[in-house]
Write an enzyme that holds these catalytic residues in place. Structure first.
Site, short mmCIF file in Angstrom:
data_model
loop_
_atom_site.label_atom_id
_atom_site.label_comp_id
_atom_site.label_asym_id
_atom_site.label_seq_id
_atom_site.Cartn_x
_atom_site.Cartn_y
_atom_site.Cartn_z
N LYS A 24 0.86 -1.19 0.00
CA LYS A 24 0.00 0.00 0.00
C LYS A 24 0.89 1.23 0.00
O LYS A 24 2.06 1.16 0.38
CB LYS A 24 -0.88 0.01 1.26
CG LYS A 24 -2.14 0.81 1.12
CD LYS A 24 -3.21 0.03 0.41
CE LYS A 24 -4.57 0.68 0.49
NZ LYS A 24 -5.64 -0.29 0.27
P1 NAD Z 1 -13.04 7.58 -2.36
O1 NAD Z 1 -11.97 8.58 -2.35
O2 NAD Z 1 -13.71 7.25 -3.65
O3 NAD Z 1 -14.17 8.00 -1.30
C1 NAD Z 1 -13.87 8.28 0.03
C2 NAD Z 1 -15.12 8.85 0.70
O4 NAD Z 1 -14.86 8.98 2.10
C3 NAD Z 1 -15.52 10.24 0.18
O5 NAD Z 1 -16.93 10.31 0.06
C4 NAD Z 1 -15.04 11.15 1.31
O6 NAD Z 1 -15.74 12.39 1.39
C5 NAD Z 1 -15.32 10.28 2.51
N1 NAD Z 1 -14.59 10.74 3.72
C6 NAD Z 1 -13.32 11.16 3.81
N2 NAD Z 1 -13.06 11.58 5.07
C7 NAD Z 1 -14.20 11.37 5.78
C8 NAD Z 1 -14.58 11.60 7.12
N3 NAD Z 1 -13.70 12.12 7.99
N4 NAD Z 1 -15.83 11.29 7.50
C9 NAD Z 1 -16.73 10.78 6.63
N5 NAD Z 1 -16.43 10.53 5.34
C10 NAD Z 1 -15.18 10.84 4.92
O7 NAD Z 1 -12.41 6.24 -1.71
P2 NAD Z 1 -12.88 4.72 -1.90
O8 NAD Z 1 -12.10 4.13 -2.99
O9 NAD Z 1 -14.36 4.64 -1.93
O10 NAD Z 1 -12.34 4.07 -0.55
C11 NAD Z 1 -13.09 4.11 0.66
C12 NAD Z 1 -12.57 3.06 1.62
O11 NAD Z 1 -12.69 1.77 1.02
C13 NAD Z 1 -11.10 3.18 2.01
O12 NAD Z 1 -10.92 2.74 3.33
C14 NAD Z 1 -10.40 2.24 1.05
O13 NAD Z 1 -9.15 1.79 1.53
C15 NAD Z 1 -11.43 1.12 1.00
N6 NAD Z 1 -11.34 0.25 -0.18
C16 NAD Z 1 -11.43 0.77 -1.44
C17 NAD Z 1 -11.38 -0.08 -2.53
C18 NAD Z 1 -11.54 0.42 -3.95
O14 NAD Z 1 -11.60 -0.43 -4.86
N7 NAD Z 1 -11.64 1.70 -4.20
C19 NAD Z 1 -11.19 -1.46 -2.34
C20 NAD Z 1 -11.12 -1.96 -1.04
C21 NAD Z 1 -11.20 -1.09 0.03
#
Ligand code: NAD
Length: 429
Positions: free
Chosen positions: A114
Site C-alpha cells: 500500500k
Molecule cells: P473515495 O476517495 O472514492 O471515497 C472516500 C469517501 O470517504 C468520500 O466520500 C469522502 O468524502 C469520505 N470521507 C473522507 N473523510 C471522511 C470523514 N472524515 N468522515 C466521513 N467521510 C469521509 O475512496 P474509496 O475508494 O471509496 O475508498 C473508501 C474506503 O474503502 C477506504 O478505506 C479504502 O481503503 C477502502 N477500499 C477501497 C477499494 C476500492 O476499490 N476503491 C477497495 C477496497 C477497500
C-alpha cells in the site's frame, strides 16, 4: 516543593496497532508457526520518496510519497495508492499488511502492499495532480512493475490517476515492452486497458457478503434500512447494489456533510449532485443535514463504513443499533469498537473479506491485460460473485471449526495459506 501534574492527551490507537493486535490474536488461536509469525510481523520493503513538482503558480513544492511492500510469498505485491493528509509510514504499513491477508484469503496469486502521497488533492488543479502523479511514478521507478508490485485506486485516487501511472511507467521503458507493462496498475479506464466492472467491483463484493450474511442469519435484505459512511467509489456502489436488493439508504456521511432522510435517499440523484459539486454531498436537497456525531447511532439494520480507518471506536460503538456492520473501508473498527460491538452481538463482516471484491476485480484486470484479452462485464461479475461466495463459506466454516468470530476466522484462513507456502517452499538459502 510543589509538583505540577501535566495531563497527557489521550493517545489514539493507530491502524498499525489495530492490525498487529488482530494478527497476534489469530496467530495465537491457530498456533501459527513461530518462524512464519516472525516473517509476517515485519514488512519486506518500505520506500519513502521525496520529489519536486512545479505548481501552476510557477512555485516548486516537494512532496512525500510512500510505498510499503509487506509480503510477496504468494505473488507480486498488490494494493492501492491513497492521496490523503493521513498518509504516513504507519498507515501505509497497516494497509499493506491488511492487503496480504486479503489476497491470501481471496485465494489470489498476490502479496500485499500500500502507499500514497500525503496531500489533500482538493488543493491542486488537474494539471498539478497529473504532474504530481507522473513524478511520483518516476520516483518509484522499478520498485513497482507488472510482476513486482501493482498499485490500484484507493481514497482520492481513481481511474484517471491509474492511467497516468501506466502511461508514465510504460513511457520510461523500451517501446517494444510498452504493452507488456500495461498491467503495472489496475483500476485503469476502459480506453487505457481497464476492465469492464472494475469500477463497481468493491461495492458489488460488499453486497455479495451481505447477501451471504442474510442467507445464513435468515434475515432478508429486502426492507432493511442502511447507513453508509463515505460516498466515494465504495460508498456509492455499495448503496447502488443494496438498493437493488430492496434495502433503503436512510443516511449518508462524507467529509463535508451528514445527510438523513427516514423515507429513503435517492442514490442516483445524490451521485449526480456529488459529481456536480466536486464529489461532495453537502447541499443535496433530497435529505436533511444532521449532527455528524449522531450518525452511527441512527436506528437502522446495516452500517457500512466506507471511508477512513478507526471510525467505529469506544466512543460511538455503544450507540450502534444495527444487526450488522459490513466493513467496506479498510480498518474502520478499532479494537475497543470491536469489543463493544461483540458485546452487543452485532455481526461484523470483516474488511479483508467484505471489501475484497476490489482486489479480485483487479486480479481479473491484471489477467485480462496479461493475456491481451477484453472481458465482458457479465462474466466479470459472475466470476466475482463466485469468488466472494467461496471466501465467505471458508470464513464461516473456519469460524465454526475454531469457535471464533468471522474476523479471526478470516485471518486463520489467510494465515494457513501463507504458513503452508512457507513450509513447502522453505527459506532461501
Ligand atoms: P473515495 O476517495 O472514492 O471515497 C472516500 C469517501 O470517504 C468520500 O466520500 C469522502 O468524502 C469520505 N470521507 C473522507 N473523510 C471522511 C470523514 N472524515 N468522515 C466521513 N467521510 C469521509 O475512496 P474509496 O475508494 O471509496 O475508498 C473508501 C474506503 O474503502 C477506504 O478505506 C479504502 O481503503 C477502502 N477500499 C477501497 C477499494 C476500492 O476499490 N476503491 C477497495 C477496497 C477497500
Amino acid at each position: 516543593m510543589t509538583t505540577t501534574t501535566v495531563e497527557k492527551p489521550e493517545r489514539k490507537q493507530g491502524m498499525y496497532e489495530v492490525v498487529m493486535e488482530q494478527f497476534a490474536h489469530a496467530a495465537d488461536i491457530m498456533d501459527l508457526d513461530p518462524g512464519v509469525r516472525k516473517i509476517l510481523a515485519t514488512t519486506n520493503t518500505e520506500i519513502v520518496v521525496h520529489f519536486p513538482v512545479r505548481l501552476d503558480s510557477g512555485k516548486i513544492e516537494v512532496f512525500t510519497g510512500y510505498r510499503v511492500q509487506h509480503n510477496n510469498a504468494l505473488g507480486p505485491y498488490k494494493g492501492g495508492l491513497r492521496y490523503h493528509e493521513t498518509v504516513d509510514i504507519d498507515a501505509a504499513r497497516a494497509l499493506a499488511i491488511w492487503m496480504t491477508w486479503k489476497t491470501a484469503l481471496a485465494g489470489l496469486p498476490f502479496g500485499g502492499a500500500k502507499g500514497g502521497i500525503q496531500l489533500n488533492p482538493k488543493e491542486y488543479s488537474m494539471g498539478e495532480l497529473e504532474r504530481i502523479t507522473r513524478r511520483f511514478t518516476y520516483s518509484l521507478g522499478d520498485n513497482i512493475g507488472p510482476d513486482l508490485d501493482i498499485p490500484a485506486p484507493d481514497i482520492n485516487t481513481n481511474a484517471q490517476i491509474m492511467a497516468w501511472i501506466a502511461d508514465t511507467f510504460s513511457s520510461t521503458k523500451s517501446p517494444a515492452t510498452r504493452f507488456g507493462n500495461l498491467h503495472v496498475v489496475t483500476g485503469k479506464p476502459m480506453g487505457a486497458g481497464g476492465l469492464e466492472g472494475r469500477d463497481r467491483a468493491t461495492g458489488f463484493g460488499v453486497v455479495a457478503t451481505l447477501k451471504s450474511w442474510s442467507a445464513r442469519r435468515k434475515k432478508p435484505l429486502k426492507g432493511m434500512r442502511y447507513i453508509v459512511q463515505g460516498f466515494g467509489n465504495v460508498g456509492y456502489w455499495t448503496s447502488h447494489f443494496l438498493q437493488k436488493e430492496g434495502a433503503t439508504l436512510i443516511a449518508v456521511q462524507d467529509a463535508t456533510a451528514t445527510l438523513h432522510n427516514a423515507n429513503g435517499i435517492d442514490i442516483e440523484a445524490l451521485l449526480a449532485h456529488s459529481d456536480a459539486s466536486g464529489r461532495n454531498i453537502k447541499g443535496f436537497s433530497g435529505a436533511k443535514e444532521m449532527e455528524p456525531k449522531e450518525f452511527f447511532a441512527l436506528d437502522c439494520d446495516i452500517v457500512v463504513p466506507a471511508a477512513l480507518g478507526n471510525q467505529i471506536n469506544g466512543e460511538n460503538a455503544g450507540g450502534i443499533k444495527a444487526m450488522v456492520v459490513a466493513e467496506g473501508a479498510n480498518g474502520p473498527t478499532n479494537t475497543e469498537g470491536e469489543r463493544v460491538l461483540r458485546e452487543k452481538n452485532i455481526d461484523i463482516i470483516p474488511d479483508i473479506l467484505c471489501n475484497s471484491g476490489g482486489v479480485i476485480g483487479s486480479y481479473f484486470e491484471w489477467l485480462q491485460n496479461k493475456r491481451s484479452e477484453i472481458w465482458k462485464i457479465e462474466e466479470v461479475l459472475e466470476m466475482l460473485q463466485e469468488k466472494m461466495d467461496d471466501a465467505f463459506t471458508k470464513v464461516a466454516d473456519t469460524a465454526a471449526e475454531f469457535k471464533v468470530d468471522w474476523r479471526t476466522s478470516a485471518y486463520i484462513v489467510a494465515l494457513r495459506r501463507l504458513e503452508k507456502t512457507y513450509k513447502e517452499r522453505g527459506i532461501f538459502p
